[in-house]
Design an enzyme around this catalytic site. Sequence first.
Site, PDB file in Angstrom:
ATOM      1  CD1 TRP A 138      -2.930   1.529   0.914  1.00 35.13           C
ATOM      2  CD2 TRP A 138      -1.326   2.401   2.199  1.00 35.13           C
ATOM      3  NE1 TRP A 138      -3.338   2.779   1.305  1.00 35.13           N
ATOM      4  CE2 TRP A 138      -2.373   3.340   2.098  1.00 35.13           C
ATOM      5  CE3 TRP A 138      -0.195   2.729   2.968  1.00 35.13           C
ATOM      6  CZ2 TRP A 138      -2.332   4.578   2.736  1.00 35.13           C
ATOM      7  CZ3 TRP A 138      -0.156   3.960   3.593  1.00 35.13           C
ATOM      8  CH2 TRP A 138      -1.216   4.872   3.470  1.00 35.13           C
ATOM      9  CG  HIS A 139       3.553   2.311   3.193  1.00 34.58           C
ATOM     10  ND1 HIS A 139       2.922   1.307   3.898  1.00 34.58           N
ATOM     11  CD2 HIS A 139       3.605   3.374   4.036  1.00 34.58           C
ATOM     12  CE1 HIS A 139       2.624   1.755   5.113  1.00 34.58           C
ATOM     13  NE2 HIS A 139       3.029   3.000   5.222  1.00 34.58           N
ATOM     14  N   GLY A 140       3.735   1.792  -1.433  1.00 36.70           N
ATOM     15  CA  GLY A 140       4.335   2.135  -2.710  1.00 36.70           C
ATOM     16  C   GLY A 140       4.512   0.917  -3.592  1.00 36.70           C
TER      17      GLY A 140
END
Length: 397
Positions: free
Chosen positions: A242-244
């Site tokens: 989700w972060h990247g």
Amino acid sequence: MGVNLGILAFFKYFNFFVDSFESMLSGFDGQLDYLHLNIILPVGISFYTFQTMSYTIDIYRGRLKPTKSLLDFAVFVAFFPQLVAGPIERAKHLLPQITSLKSPNRTQIREGVALIVIGLFKKVMIGDASGRLVDRMFGHIEQFSSMEMLMALVLFSVQIYADFSGYSSIARGLAKLLGIELMKNFEQPYLSANITEFWRRWHISLSSWLKDYLYISLGGNRKGEARTYINLMLTMLIGGLWHGASWNFVFWGGLHGIYLAIHKWMLKGKKVGLQPSGIGSPPALVKYLIHASSIYILVLFTWLFFRASDFQTVSIFFSKMINWESSELTFRFVKIAFSFMALTLGIDLIEYYTRSHAFLLKIPLKPIRYGVMLPMFIIVLIYMFQAEPLPFVYFQF
């Protein structure tokens, strides 16, 4: 749900999956260059996608009634103070406030101003100042010695916390000036004495979202011990992604999943309390400091995968740690890193003992209170004019 996930997958992960698939085909001379798209990532897409999903899931589970106002729903999704970097608000908390919007009261205005001043100070004076050194050192990692790069990693742990918690404070402060209360997103995470506690204090809105809508949906701890560990790993791997769109973030999430699974196994059903409460004797304090330091070192190790642009940088970093090099500037970098860390932990301790993120309002005498707040704000402005502010780290997500 499908539309939400489809939009997020296309904008954020399309090229990532094409690249990964192309790497798998590299041994067979497979080329997928024609599939790459020049996609501009919408700012904050990860945040408002999760926010919208929570609205849909809560209605499906019967926890929330759908709003009849399209305008209220639009304001909930695009509420500008927290739109680009959170906190990820739940509809049952934010929507009723939007539906029955009231003018801010005096307490909200005072707390809002204090949160904005403190948030700006953390972001600009701690986050940006440490971030400039971090960017320079990770951008030229070959030029710096082993201890200097270790201190760069410590500085990054300071930068990302000051930057993100600073943004959260500013967002909460702006919302209060509009008469809206947003949830806390940080609660002194580096004071944690175990990894479970760390995730109850770090990015609280995301960790609670992942727990409520992913971990529990997968079965949580209701389907046996082995399945509990698998669910933890899946939750953290997806949380990392989700972060990247990068395998670095997946690895970062996986490491935290392993930490959490091991701690779950060690707990054997015991409950986790928040520290440093209950420290009443020197032996208890020493025990707490050992635990908190150990957790910080474990978390610091994972930040390497979060900050490094690729696994080659990670490899160079580890090579420097194994083939230790000294430098005449080592002591200077140690002083800088520990000064920023001491300032950050000092603010954490003040927040903890005053039980308030707007702790400046706890100063009893009004002239002294504003005599502290105004210079802090002016110092931030002067620094911002002299050095261009860095973008918020979480804007890229």
